[in-house]
Design an enzyme around this catalytic site. Structure first.
Site, PDB file in Angstrom:
ATOM      1  N   GLU A 279      20.225  67.955  53.225  1.00  0.00           N
ATOM      2  CA  GLU A 279      19.470  68.691  53.794  1.00  0.00           C
ATOM      3  C   GLU A 279      20.140  69.580  54.796  1.00  0.00           C
ATOM      4  O   GLU A 279      19.678  69.272  56.189  1.00  0.00           O
ATOM      5  CB  GLU A 279      18.250  67.831  54.185  1.00  0.00           C
ATOM      6  CG  GLU A 279      17.482  67.218  53.203  1.00  0.00           C
ATOM      7  CD  GLU A 279      16.548  66.490  53.624  1.00  0.00           C
ATOM      8  OE1 GLU A 279      14.977  66.425  53.047  1.00  0.00           O
ATOM      9  OE2 GLU A 279      16.608  65.444  54.670  1.00  0.00           O
TER      10      GLU A 279
ATOM     11  N   GLU B 126      16.509  62.299  45.262  1.00  0.00           N
ATOM     12  CA  GLU B 126      15.329  61.522  45.924  1.00  0.00           C
ATOM     13  C   GLU B 126      14.265  61.754  44.920  1.00  0.00           C
ATOM     14  O   GLU B 126      13.951  62.903  44.840  1.00  0.00           O
ATOM     15  CB  GLU B 126      15.170  61.995  47.080  1.00  0.00           C
ATOM     16  CG  GLU B 126      16.586  61.638  48.210  1.00  0.00           C
ATOM     17  CD  GLU B 126      16.069  62.150  49.627  1.00  0.00           C
ATOM     18  OE1 GLU B 126      14.904  62.240  50.100  1.00  0.00           O
ATOM     19  OE2 GLU B 126      17.087  62.434  50.470  1.00  0.00           O
TER      20      GLU B 126
END
Length: 973
Positions: free
Chosen positions: A432, A502
């Site tokens: 991220e 994820e």
């Protein structure tokens, strides 16, 4: 004199990643080292340039000061930084820990090279010895080494000072979803080597048995001496030495080069390849010799022969397309924060193996080195992730040239440290942090240094999953809707494996639709699995009395996810943080004490190595769902559960099957002729002791229904009249609250963060007002019609209460208006008298299950105390449900109580709490259990989904408007 380490304010200089720090390498120096773990003198300063005072306290290394006796407490944020300064600035209030201790340098180290190793420090480390600056390092999750040879003297004492600055330019790229800590969180040691030493060893071991060992040699004096050589052996067998790669001419007995390189080779015949299923390891020893043959340095490794490659849209291990059944894992402990012992790490991985996981993503930084040794040994694939996450300022930093060196430094040092571990199958460039030039630069370095493994980076998905020109060999999105994954795999445009980094967010009562995901993954080429978020609930054990972490002294104050009186699991905001993200840190498949949550049993069955596919006339179809081995390591037993006849068992002999093969085996039982419901379960266990499971450990329990239930009809009986009060509510000797309609549940974390609970509250589902419309007696039956009204809709509810043999049948009907297009549940709720403490049921269990998370709960006869039915998710919420219940009894110790039979398999929960009890509190220490039981019988119950971070449940698991009907029979025992 101005300290040069402080003069340039390195905590606000992203261009400076280190000074005086030695290159990272793979040589383990723990053997023979002097451990500096234990008590150190300590001061916590308000800022890095504040003067050191005269008063010292004591602190323990390794250990975060935020978990010890300081005023700087843990703080949790997910995305936003805990302060407002923009990169690369840090706040003026910047806790800085100063650690000091004296070290007695062993006299026998005279003439040797002496090195200080600091395992990890958050986030900037400054090193001084005897008042002299030695070096600095950034990267909170990799070790830093410093050459002290010219600073200390063997046989004398040296004063070591380690200064750790909490907030820095590096904090902006360590903005991970976890607690913020400060301190030295991994071990510190001092070691010595010969001046002539192994600088690095790189091992490449292929599945065909080819072994290549590249050794780098340096001398502390600079130029290398002449005549040195390297030998190696694998499990006692010598390796052949290639010609030195860099053989320069000698002058005056010394080689002019300062770096020597040697390659060793061998080919292992009949090699046993390494995989997560078959973690075969060989012992490698590398020795560096002086010209006279004496050994100056030794390095030891455990070698696994395996290949990893991406071919088309498949990730292959040893040539096989493997399913990645992964979990994201932080280094975490509820008493020590980021400091985790090897014993705790082994317990983590053992648990994962027992529940069918075969992969770990080291979210979001390189984990403690011991973890990789354990993954090699136990058999787990690792996606090794660099310590990079710039979440709050991701777009600005991704192309900021001031941070370029930091990105490449962190990725390259991770690769240099971990490259010899067979468990590492993929390098990750971080998490991220948007996508920019820094990622391309880091990926280029990795591909040049280690072409044997693919590289992945989730942020590259912004350019599209199929773009071949990005720094990711794997499409690894997070929380992508299943329909999008399927569409991509079926589009014809897919260019690389799709493995979600994820998915299935495990916050609170969650992980709905996991079985649906895996059914699609296993059936669709191009989909290969993913990593559940995450392993841990990051609850810190907190003393309620003073609100501080319990620290190391808290051991033994928790069990099965429940804390002792006076303690609780703390989450964001519980330490008085001005900025925090609440319970979002509690999103793991295990509680903070490593107690499994119910989802783990779901995952275990979805990952089962043995499957029962179907039942046909010639027998049962049994399949081996492994990639590399047969079933010889397993044992099994058949279990037949009859709705009305208890449970039968028989030994099972597993067939000899290669990976992917099936066989037909005979039905082990002759079914009784009574026509009742029958379920066959194969309980599969380990046949012998394994490093991760003793003999007899259950591995999976696949199940097939052999015969469906035959609906039973109960005729009205002549009995005492049904007693109701003036509002038409049942009056019963074992009930303290009559059965009423329930459309509400204590919102789960997914309900709250997904916005679903907000809609429910706007409809008034948590406070519907019951208004009786009519009470009508028709012979022995009583019909009660009532309305349940909220601000936006009215539900019409009808109950028909009819005496039957030994009890009472209750037929119910609820008509939901169109406005109520997605409610929590439709069903009955009532409360019992005290003393009914044992639940026995026929249905799915024994652990908690819900409509979209029920694959891991086999149908059978189950029994648990009522207090054991409730699941203590860190924030109280709906929990404790059991799916597919056909009937149950609630009894006192003398076997008196009540029995309920349902018209068809239904969702049932029996706990000590009403929904309003759970909704009213933030922690379990605030809950007061009721004396009796609160019982929900649901005609329909909404799925759980993962909407706190990811997709909600599927439409098929929603509770729709319209007419819902259900019936049940209540008897007194």
């Amino acid at each position: 004199m101005t300290d040069p380490l402080l003069a340039l304010r390195p905590w606000e200089a992203p261009e400076v990643t280190s000074w005086g720090r030695l290159p990272m390498n793979t040589v383990d120096r723990r053997a023979g080292a002097l451990s500096l773990d234990g008590p150190w003198r300590f001061q916590l300063l308000p800022a890095p340039d504040a003067p050191v005072g005269a008063v010292w306290s004591s602190t323990r290394v390794p250990g975060a000061w935020t978990m010890q006796d300081t005023d700087d407490l843990p703080q949790y944020t997910n995305i936003r930084m805990p302060y407002t300064e923009f990169p690369p600035r840090s706040p003026a209030d910047n806790p800085t820990g100063v650690y000091e201790r004296e070290v007695e340098v062993p006299a026998e180290w005279s003439g040797r090279r002496i090195v200080l190793q600091v395992g990890a420090a958050e986030s900037v480390l400054l090193v001084h010895v005897d008042g002299r600056p030695v070096g600095l390092s950034k990267d909170s999750h990799l070790a830093a080494e410093f050459d002290l040879t010219g600073v200390v003297r063997a046989g004398q004492r040296a004063a070591v000072r380690l200064t750790v600055v909490k907030w820095s330019d590096a904090s902006h790229i360590e903005d991970q979803d976890q607690w913020w800590h400060g301190g030295i969180t991994r071990s510190v040691l001092l070691y010595a080597t010969d001046p002539l030493h192994l600088a690095d060893v790189a091992v490449r071991a292929r599945r065909d048995g080819e072994l290549r060992v590249d050794c780098r040699v340096r001398d502390a004096a600079g130029a290398l001496p002449g005549g040195w050589y390297v030998t190696g052996e694998l499990d006692g067998l010598p390796l052949a030495q290639d010609t030195a790669l860099d053989r320069a001419h000698e002058e005056d007995g010394r080689v002019s080069d300062f770096l020597g390189e040697v390659r060793l080779r061998t080919v292992v015949r009949a090699v046993r390849p390494w995989s997560a299923e078959t973690p075969e390891l060989y012992g490698l020893t590398v020795r560096l010799h002086r010209a006279d043959g004496t050994v100056s340095d030794t390095a030891r490794y455990r070698v696994g022969f395996r290949d990893v490659e991406v071919v088309g849209r498949d990730l292959l291990v040893n040539g096989e397309r493997v399913f990645v059944r992964g979990v994201n894992r932080h280094d975490f402990h509820p008493l020590t924060g980021r400091t985790v012992s090897p014993e705790d790490m082994r317990a983590d991985l053992v648990l994962l193996k027992r529940f069918g996981f075969n992969a770990i993503r080291t979210a979001h930084y390189p984990n403690d080195p011991a973890l990789y040794d354990l993954a090699d040994e136990l058999g787990l694939y690792v996606v090794d992730e660099a310590d990079i996450e710039s979440h709050d300022h991701a777009h600005e930093i991704a192309d900021d040239p001031r941070y370029l060196n930091a990105f490449v430094d962190r990725v390259s040092r991770m690769v240099l440290r971990d490259k010899n571990h067979p468990c590492v199958i993929v390098w990750s460039l971080g998490n991220e942090s948007d996508y920019g030039a820094h990622h391309d630069a880091a990926a280029g370095w990795v591909r040049r240094h280690d072409p044997t493994r693919p590289v992945q980076y989730e942020g590259a998905a912004k350019r599209g999953w199929a773009d071949p020109d990005v720094a990711s060999d794997i499409a690894c999105p997070m929380y992508a809707p299943l329909e999008d994954c399927l569409a991509h795999a079926l589009s014809g445009r897919q260019t690389k494996p799709l493995i979600q980094c994820e998915y299935s967010h495990a916050m609170g009562n969650s992980n709905g639709t996991l079985a649906d995901h895996w059914a699609a993954i296993e059936a669709t080429p191009g989909l290969q699995g993913g990593f559940i978020w995450e392993f841990w609930d990051h609850g810190i054990l907190q003393r309620v009395s003073d609100g501080r972490p319990a620290g190391r002294g808290g051991a033994g104050l928790y069990d099965n996810g429940v804390t002792a009186p006076g303690h609780r699991w703390a989450y964001g905001g519980d330490f008085g943080e001005p900025y925090h993200d609440g319970a979002f840190v509690a999103d793991g498949v295990v509680f903070p004490d490593r107690t499994p949550k119910p989802v783990l049993y779901e995952h275990r069955e979805l990952a089962a190595p043995v499957r029962l596919r179907c039942f046909r006339h010639e027998g049962l179809v049994l399949a081996n769902h492994q990639h590399f081995r047969g079933l010889e390591w397993l044992a099994a037993e058949w279990e037949l559960s009859l709705a009305d006849g208890g449970t039968l068992t028989a030994p099972a002999e597993l067939p000899s099957l290669r990976p992917g093969e099936t066989a037909v085996v005979p039905l082990p039982f002759e079914l009784p002729a009574d026509g009742g419901e029958a379920w066959l379960t194969l309980r599969v266990t380990t046949a012998e002791d394994l490093p991760w499971a003793p003999r007899g450990t259950e591995v999976c329990a696949p199940q097939l229904r052999l015969r469906a239930a035959v609906p039973a009809k109960e005729e009205p009986a002549v009995a005492a009249a049904v007693e109701v009060d003036g509002d038409g509510l049942l009056v019963h000797p074992l009930l303290t609250a009559a059965p009423t309609l329930s459309l509400w549940r204590a919102p789960t974390d997914n309900d709250e963060l997904g916005g679903i609970a907000t809609r429910w509250r706007s409809w008034g589902l948590d406070a519907l007002v019951r208004r009786p419309l009519s009470v009508h007696r028709d012979g022995v039956s009583v019909t009660v019609v009532a309305e349940y009204a909220g601000p936006t809709g009215v539900v019409r509810h009808r109950q028909v209460l009819t005496p039957v043999e030994g009890g009472l049948r209750i037929d119910e009907e609820a008509e939901l208006p169109e406005e109520f297009d997605d409610v929590a549940r439709v069903g009955s709720v009532f409360a019992t008298v005290a003393g009914l403490d044992l639940l026995e049921w026929f249905g799915q269990g024994p652990w908690e299950s819900y409509p979209d998370r029920s694959a891991g709960a086999p149908v059978g006869h189950h029994s648990l105390p009522v207090d054991a039915l409730f699941t203590p998710y860190l924030r109280p919420q709906e929990s404790g449900g059991r799916h597919g219940v056909r009937r149950f009894t609630l009894t006192a110790p003398d076997a008196t109580g009540l029995a309920v039979t349902l018209d068809e398999p239904r969702q049932v929960s029996v706990t000590r709490y009403r929904a309003e009890d759970l909704t009213a509190v933030a922690h379990h220490d605030e809950l007061v259990p009721r004396d009796g039981c609160v019982v929900h019988l649901d005609a329909a119950h909404r799925g759980l989904g993962t909407a706190s971070c990811g997709p909600d449940t599927f439409v098929s698991y929603l509770v729709a408007p319209g007419v819902h009907r259900w019936s049940w029979t209540l008897r007194v025992l």
